[in-house]
Design an enzyme around this catalytic site. Sequence first.
Site, PDB file in Angstrom:
ATOM      1  N   HIS A 374       0.787  -1.235   0.000  1.00 35.30           N
ATOM      2  CA  HIS A 374       0.000   0.000   0.000  1.00 35.30           C
ATOM      3  C   HIS A 374       0.815   1.280   0.000  1.00 35.30           C
ATOM      4  O   HIS A 374       0.233   2.365  -0.020  1.00 35.30           O
ATOM      5  CB  HIS A 374      -0.914   0.040   1.231  1.00 35.30           C
ATOM      6  N   LYS A 565      -8.468  14.386   3.589  1.00 36.67           N
ATOM      7  CA  LYS A 565      -7.646  13.177   3.680  1.00 36.67           C
ATOM      8  C   LYS A 565      -6.751  13.346   4.902  1.00 36.67           C
ATOM      9  O   LYS A 565      -6.730  14.432   5.500  1.00 36.67           O
ATOM     10  CB  LYS A 565      -6.790  12.999   2.426  1.00 36.67           C
ATOM     11  N   ARG A 566      -6.024  12.302   5.290  1.00 38.51           N
ATOM     12  CA  ARG A 566      -5.104  12.458   6.421  1.00 38.51           C
ATOM     13  C   ARG A 566      -4.117  13.590   6.132  1.00 38.51           C
ATOM     14  O   ARG A 566      -3.728  13.821   4.984  1.00 38.51           O
ATOM     15  CB  ARG A 566      -4.356  11.149   6.682  1.00 38.51           C
ATOM     16  N   LYS A 571       0.970  14.572   1.053  1.00 43.88           N
ATOM     17  CA  LYS A 571      -0.333  14.902   0.437  1.00 43.88           C
ATOM     18  C   LYS A 571      -0.425  16.408   0.135  1.00 43.88           C
ATOM     19  O   LYS A 571      -1.359  16.859  -0.516  1.00 43.88           O
ATOM     20  CB  LYS A 571      -1.479  14.446   1.347  1.00 43.88           C
ATOM     21  N   THR A 673      -8.330   6.771  -2.851  1.00 40.86           N
ATOM     22  CA  THR A 673      -9.701   6.344  -3.191  1.00 40.86           C
ATOM     23  C   THR A 673     -10.676   7.506  -3.018  1.00 40.86           C
ATOM     24  O   THR A 673     -11.749   7.494  -3.603  1.00 40.86           O
ATOM     25  CB  THR A 673     -10.153   5.147  -2.328  1.00 40.86           C
ATOM     26  N   LYS A 677     -14.164   8.806  -5.234  1.00 46.06           N
ATOM     27  CA  LYS A 677     -15.467   9.174  -4.651  1.00 46.06           C
ATOM     28  C   LYS A 677     -15.913  10.538  -5.181  1.00 46.06           C
ATOM     29  O   LYS A 677     -17.081  10.732  -5.522  1.00 46.06           O
ATOM     30  CB  LYS A 677     -15.360   9.188  -3.114  1.00 46.06           C
TER      31      LYS A 677
END
Length: 839
Positions: A374, A565-566, A571, A673, A677
Amino acid sequence: MSPWGISDSTSVRGLAGLGDVSELRKSFNRHLHFTLVKDRNVATPRDYFFALAHAVRDHLVGRWIRTQQCYYERDPKRIYYLSLEFYMGRTLQNTMVNLGLQNACDEAIYQLGLDLEELEEIEEDAGLGNGGLGRLAACFLDSMATLGLAAYGYGIRYEFGIFNQKIVDGWQVEEADDWLRYGNPWEKARPEYMLPVHFYGRVEHTAEGAKWVDTQVVLAMPYDTPVPGYKNNTVNTMRLWSAKAPNDFNLQEFNVGDYIEAVLDRNLAENISRVLYPNDNFFEGKELRLKQEYFVVAATLQDIIRRFKSSKFGCRDPVRASFETFPDKVAIQLNDTHPALSIPELMRILVDVEKMDWDKAWEITQKTCAYTNHTVLPEALERWPISMFEKLLPRHLEIIYAINQKHLDHVAAVYPGDVDRLRRMSVIEEGDCKRINMAHLCVIGSHAVNGVARIHSEIVKNSVFKDFYDLEPEKFQNKTNGITPRRWLLLCNPGLAEVIAEKIGEDFITDLSQLKKLLQFVDDEIFIRDVAKVKQENKLKFSAQLEEQYKVKINPSSMFDVQVKRIHEYKRQLLNCLHAITLYNRIRCNPTKSFVPRTIMIGGKAAPGYHMAKMIIKLITSIGEVVNNDPYVGDRLKVIFLENYRVSFAEKVIPAADLSQQISTAGTEASGTGNMKFMLNGALTIGTMDGANVEMAEEAGEENLFIFGMRVEDVEAMDQQGYNAKKYYDRLPELRQAIDQISSGFFSPRDPGCFCDVVDMLMYHDRFKVFADYEAYIQCQGQVDELYMNPREWTKKVIKNIASSGKFSSDRTITEYAREIWGVEPSALKIPPPNLPRE
């Protein structure tokens, strides 16, 4: 009118039969009066929620029992999905959707003078995961049941899930998530299947083989949760283990008189399932975490072997004695390296307990296990210190040494004299502190290794596990992640689901590729209007919730620009912050100029020990404090930090978003993911060519996403030549102004030095090259503004994105796992419902 010939705008949720409604009403009242409030005169809203949950659960139980009977009769190959995280969210609405009961429940509750949405809000999220990995596991369970696979999810029933996030004075504060405080109506304790798990002790080598003795025992108590497929009467099981101390735990203390202390020490054993480690993409080498990993693996493998040996419903007597057919009947999927101990544990059982020859046991283990990788971030890879491992699991360490020796013998035979390669490929890493590389153990012990998006799987082959790929290329596969369209369209965006169903029917719910049919309506003015109207309604509803929560006036016609998101440096929430500051400065500079109004929303949790992530949250809230209170800006720009982002919150924000931010440095996000969405729910993506963004751009056409910034090869080239942030700071005046404002205390006047760590990181230690993509990002955001000013063209792009999102269904992902890794075939057969006889 809907395709069902009725005018109910939620008809895609299932027709409400009058019989269903009256039956549900009776069932609700029965549970309310006899189960819940028999000792009290007045029912509370929570009593109403539990009564409804029990009434809905009644519809599950018969199907659940029948499904399991059916599996025992057919004796299919069973799939075991092992994950330390299952981020399930709420269950009530999902169950109603999958059983086709939502309209009936809505009507029954309305007739009782109650509001279904209000009852749904009472349910606690089951937050037993950190983010993407745990939510993926939840989507996979939904798809496995919908595809009729005999599948089981196995994990830990954490007493406390991912912490609740409070924002106090702009800082994240963690609160324990006591999600079980009021009970959980969806789980069933199964004490009759309680199993022992061993820790510590020592190994004796005898003539009969190795024996692990003098261990400390902890009991694993299973709790089962039903997982319904979509309208096919299949109900699979998620079994989560809870740690219980045996009654004699530490009671030798009693013999010296300290009985009380001995009983209190039971907590030490039961701490194993107390709390989820709140780290996402970061390895924390704590002994309790290693205990959790072995606990779930040891209990699960005993369960798997019991089920394999006695494949008759309700029977616990062995009917199989030989393990020859084990890989034909059992598939174990390892969700990341967290359940990697399945490999040495299965070897221990086969060799030490079942007395099997080593080579035969190894063949069975490899054929049974498969591993999903992952992440490529080095700090996320699990590497356990040998000293800790030896104390906790002495026999497993011996087995890992033996596995590694045979593996290295094989490598040496293929590459004679290549000592460097042996060092790189060893499961045991030498150094100041010898460690076990769990990813290497997974690759060696599995017959299939997969990444979770095409670009990620290529990086896995060409970089992370290059040596292993060179040795066994046939092992490596790609399985691009997906999301369940039941929760992420039907449940969270019924308005959009209805508009789609009116055009193409409702088969897309179980075959998302049918959304392609929407392409023929891209120029259909009525369809364009309907899609835009649904988005506007979702925005209005979400605005009202935000205004109530944050006391900030939201402009519902502004662009909802969302990054949820986290919080993690890779990110790049910081890139988003720099854009917000740049926009703010432009508005301040030209107060009379016309700007596209934006509401920038950023949400996500920071791991409690991750200093930089917590600083990023403080920066976002500080920018919001300045921007939102500046009268020159008005409602042209708002910056809001969305507190306590979780599954149930995602279900509200995603359908309301116009712009989805997927802006990680190319080569760092394995898949993502959330990006899928947003795409399915009619937001346009601004993103880098990273993770599944690459395939989204391929499906929809790059011109229908806002793609910017460096590609993987550009990042690699920059790593070669060295990244110099100051070069960008000196060259780009708007960037320089933003950084100077952050560092001077413009956004933190009461503590001017507050963000010096953030600025220092961005200028001198930024692994993720925020400045290198700043210019391209700002330009791309200009294109976003331009398109947003043309609502018709914007909505046409939205329709193209929705129509192209079929690939990103977890049904497609699971079908690929089933055929290409597990060797089973999905089934469209419906099990007869409990009120009909079985054929």
